[in-house]
Design a protein around this motif. Structure first.
Motif, mmCIF file in Angstrom:
data_model
loop_
_atom_site.group_PDB
_atom_site.id
_atom_site.type_symbol
_atom_site.label_atom_id
_atom_site.label_comp_id
_atom_site.label_asym_id
_atom_site.label_seq_id
_atom_site.Cartn_x
_atom_site.Cartn_y
_atom_site.Cartn_z
ATOM 1 N N ARG A 107 0.839 -1.199 0.000
ATOM 2 C CA ARG A 107 0.000 0.000 0.000
ATOM 3 C C ARG A 107 0.877 1.254 0.000
ATOM 4 O O ARG A 107 2.045 1.197 0.373
ATOM 5 C CB ARG A 107 -0.924 0.028 1.228
ATOM 6 C CG ARG A 107 -1.893 -1.132 1.319
ATOM 7 C CD ARG A 107 -2.719 -1.029 2.599
ATOM 8 N NE ARG A 107 -3.692 -2.127 2.711
ATOM 9 C CZ ARG A 107 -3.421 -3.307 3.244
ATOM 10 N NH1 ARG A 107 -2.213 -3.548 3.702
ATOM 11 N NH2 ARG A 107 -4.346 -4.246 3.305
ATOM 12 N N TYR A 108 0.271 2.369 -0.377
ATOM 13 C CA TYR A 108 0.966 3.650 -0.367
ATOM 14 C C TYR A 108 0.354 4.521 0.740
ATOM 15 O O TYR A 108 -0.625 5.231 0.516
ATOM 16 C CB TYR A 108 0.844 4.338 -1.726
ATOM 17 C CG TYR A 108 1.569 3.606 -2.822
ATOM 18 C CD1 TYR A 108 2.921 3.867 -3.087
ATOM 19 C CD2 TYR A 108 0.927 2.633 -3.580
ATOM 20 C CE1 TYR A 108 3.606 3.182 -4.075
ATOM 21 C CE2 TYR A 108 1.603 1.943 -4.572
ATOM 22 C CZ TYR A 108 2.936 2.211 -4.807
ATOM 23 O OH TYR A 108 3.606 1.527 -5.797
ATOM 24 N N PRO A 109 0.920 4.480 1.943
ATOM 25 C CA PRO A 109 0.292 5.173 3.066
ATOM 26 C C PRO A 109 0.262 6.689 2.933
ATOM 27 O O PRO A 109 -0.628 7.339 3.493
ATOM 28 C CB PRO A 109 1.140 4.734 4.269
ATOM 29 C CG PRO A 109 2.439 4.282 3.697
ATOM 30 C CD PRO A 109 2.129 3.716 2.350
ATOM 31 N N PRO A 265 -13.661 10.443 -3.629
ATOM 32 C CA PRO A 265 -13.141 9.102 -3.904
ATOM 33 C C PRO A 265 -13.540 8.121 -2.802
ATOM 34 O O PRO A 265 -13.840 8.523 -1.670
ATOM 35 C CB PRO A 265 -11.618 9.300 -3.902
ATOM 36 C CG PRO A 265 -11.395 10.779 -3.925
ATOM 37 C CD PRO A 265 -12.596 11.396 -3.297
ATOM 38 N N LEU A 266 -13.539 6.849 -3.112
ATOM 39 C CA LEU A 266 -13.670 5.838 -2.073
ATOM 40 C C LEU A 266 -12.400 5.858 -1.221
ATOM 41 O O LEU A 266 -11.298 6.000 -1.766
ATOM 42 C CB LEU A 266 -13.863 4.450 -2.689
ATOM 43 C CG LEU A 266 -15.115 4.248 -3.542
ATOM 44 C CD1 LEU A 266 -15.091 2.855 -4.184
ATOM 45 C CD2 LEU A 266 -16.375 4.432 -2.714
ATOM 46 N N PRO A 267 -12.507 5.720 0.085
ATOM 47 C CA PRO A 267 -11.316 5.768 0.943
ATOM 48 C C PRO A 267 -10.564 4.437 0.932
ATOM 49 O O PRO A 267 -10.468 3.731 1.954
ATOM 50 C CB PRO A 267 -11.894 6.095 2.321
ATOM 51 C CG PRO A 267 -13.259 5.485 2.307
ATOM 52 C CD PRO A 267 -13.753 5.632 0.881
ATOM 53 N N LEU A 268 -10.028 4.086 -0.214
ATOM 54 C CA LEU A 268 -9.313 2.827 -0.381
ATOM 55 C C LEU A 268 -7.877 3.027 0.109
ATOM 56 O O LEU A 268 -7.039 3.596 -0.595
ATOM 57 C CB LEU A 268 -9.326 2.410 -1.858
ATOM 58 C CG LEU A 268 -10.714 2.292 -2.497
ATOM 59 C CD1 LEU A 268 -10.588 2.043 -3.999
ATOM 60 C CD2 LEU A 268 -11.517 1.183 -1.838
ATOM 61 N N GLY A 273 -5.764 4.642 -7.016
ATOM 62 C CA GLY A 273 -6.871 5.357 -7.642
ATOM 63 C C GLY A 273 -8.182 4.856 -7.088
ATOM 64 O O GLY A 273 -8.218 3.921 -6.269
ATOM 65 N N SER A 274 -9.275 5.482 -7.543
ATOM 66 C CA SER A 274 -10.597 5.087 -7.066
ATOM 67 C C SER A 274 -11.644 5.397 -8.110
ATOM 68 O O SER A 274 -11.584 6.447 -8.763
ATOM 69 C CB SER A 274 -10.942 5.836 -5.778
ATOM 70 O OG SER A 274 -12.318 5.679 -5.452
#
Length: 292
Positions: A107-109, A265-268, A273-274
C-alpha cells in the motif's frame, strides 16, 4: 445525464451554506455507467459483476428474500481519479519520494487515494471542439496551449488556482460505440493534451483536472499508453490529480462552463486510484459559484 433538484424556500434559521442550492439546482452527472464489457485501458483489470445470492435462494419465514452482488474491477476502470501514487518518473513520486520505498506492505500510506479529500470546488469546462468549430477533435489530435487559451477567451471564464479544470475533446461520444476499441483508440489514437498543454494547465495551479478520454493524455495512433507525458507533468511534477473517462457532453450542450464541482473518492487505503461519480452543480441564475 442531468437532473434538477427542487429545494424548499429559505428560512431565517438555516445555514447560509445552503444558499448555493436554495431555489433549485441542476445536477450534471459526469460519471460513466459501470458494466461488464465497457471500454477501458488494457493495463487494468476489467469490471465484472455477478449475483452470488439471488431472490429465492433463501427465503425467510415471513416470505422475505434478498439478493446481493460481487464486483471485481481495477481502480482505474470507468470514471476514476488518479492518486499521486499512480505514476512515478525515474523512480520518484511527487515531491521526490522514492517510489519503491513509498509502498509499504503493498500500500501507499502517504500517496494513496485515501489521502485525496472530498472536493467541493469551482469547476471550469474548457470546450475545445467548440473553439475548433467541430463536434469532436480528430483521433490523435494534440490539444495545444493555444487551443486552451482560445477556449478561455471564447467562454470568458478564466481558471483560478484551486479550481478543477475539465478539458473536453468530444471523444466521449465513442464510449457507447458497439466497437469498444473506438473509444480506447489503440489504432486511431485519442485526442488530448500533451506535455505543453499539461504545463499550461499546471501553470493555472488547479486542484485537479479531468477529461472525457480514457487517459488524460493525447495518445498517438498505434502507440496506446506507451508514453504519458501529461501524467508526468501533472501528477509527478505538479501534484495535480487526474480524473479520466468523464461524460462532459451535457455541460457542453448546455453551454455550462462554470459550476460547483463535487467529487469524493472511495477511501481505499493505500490504493493508486478510485472509481468516482463526479457531479457539476449549477445553481439558479444569478447565484455565484463558490471558489475552492
Amino acid at each position: 445525464m442531468t437532473t434538477t433538484a427542487d429545494t424548499p424556500p429559505p428560512d431565517a434559521g438555516r445555514d447560509p451554506m445552503l444558499d448555493a442550492v436554495r431555489g433549485g439546482v441542476t445536477i450534471y452527472d459526469l460519471g460513466r455507467p459501470l458494466y461488464a464489457g465497457m471500454p477501458q485501458s488494457p493495463n487494468h483489470p476489467a469490471y465484472t459483476h455477478t449475483l452470488p445470492r439471488r431472490h429465492g435462494d433463501r427465503t425467510r419465514p415471513d416470505g422475505g428474500s434478498a439478493a446481493n452482488d460481487l464486483i471485481s474491477m481495477g481502480t482505474h476502470v470507468g470514471t476514476h481519479i488518479d492518486a499521486l501514487a499512480h505514476v512515478s518518473h525515474n523512480g520518484r513520486l511527487h515531491g521526490g519520494a522514492d517510489a519503491a520505498e513509498a509502498c509499504v506492505g503493498g500500500r501507499y500510506p502517504e500517496h494513496g487515494v485515501h489521502t485525496v479529500a472530498p472536493m467541493v470546488r469551482r469547476g471550469v469546462l474548457l470546450d475545445v471542439p467548440a473553439v475548433l468549430g467541430v463536434e469532436c477533435c480528430e483521433a490523435g489530435y494534440e490539444i495545444t496551449p493555444a487551443d486552451l487559451d482560445a477556449a478561455v477567451r471564447r467562454q470568458g471564464v478564466e481558471p483560478a488556482p484551486g479550481d478543477v479544470i475539465l478539458v473536453r475533446s468530444g471523444w466521449g461520444r465513442h464510449f457507447a460505440d458497439p466497437d469498444r476499441e473506438a473509444y480506447i483508440g489503440g489504432a486511431s489514437g485519442v485526442p488530448g493534451v500533451g506535455a505543453d498543454g499539461a504545463r499550461w494547465l499546471a501553470g493555472r495551479a488547479p486542484h485537479a483536472v479531468g477529461a472525457d478520454t480514457i487517459a488524460f493524455e493525447r495518445l498517438a495512433p498505434g502507440e496506446g499508453h506507451s508514453v504519458l507525458p501529461a501524467h508526468r507533468v501533472l501528477l509527478v511534477e505538479s501534484g495535480i490529480y487526474l480524473i479520466e473517462t468523464m461524460d462532459l457532453d451535457a455541460l457542453a450542450r448546455d453551454g455550462v462552463h462554470e459550476f460547483t464541482f463535487v467529487l469524493s473518492p472511495l477511501p481505499l487505503v493505500g490504493a493508486t486510484g478510485s472509481p468516482v461519480r463526479p457531479l457539476a452543480l449549477v445553481a439558479a441564475r444569478g447565484r455565484e459559484v463558490p471558489r475552492g
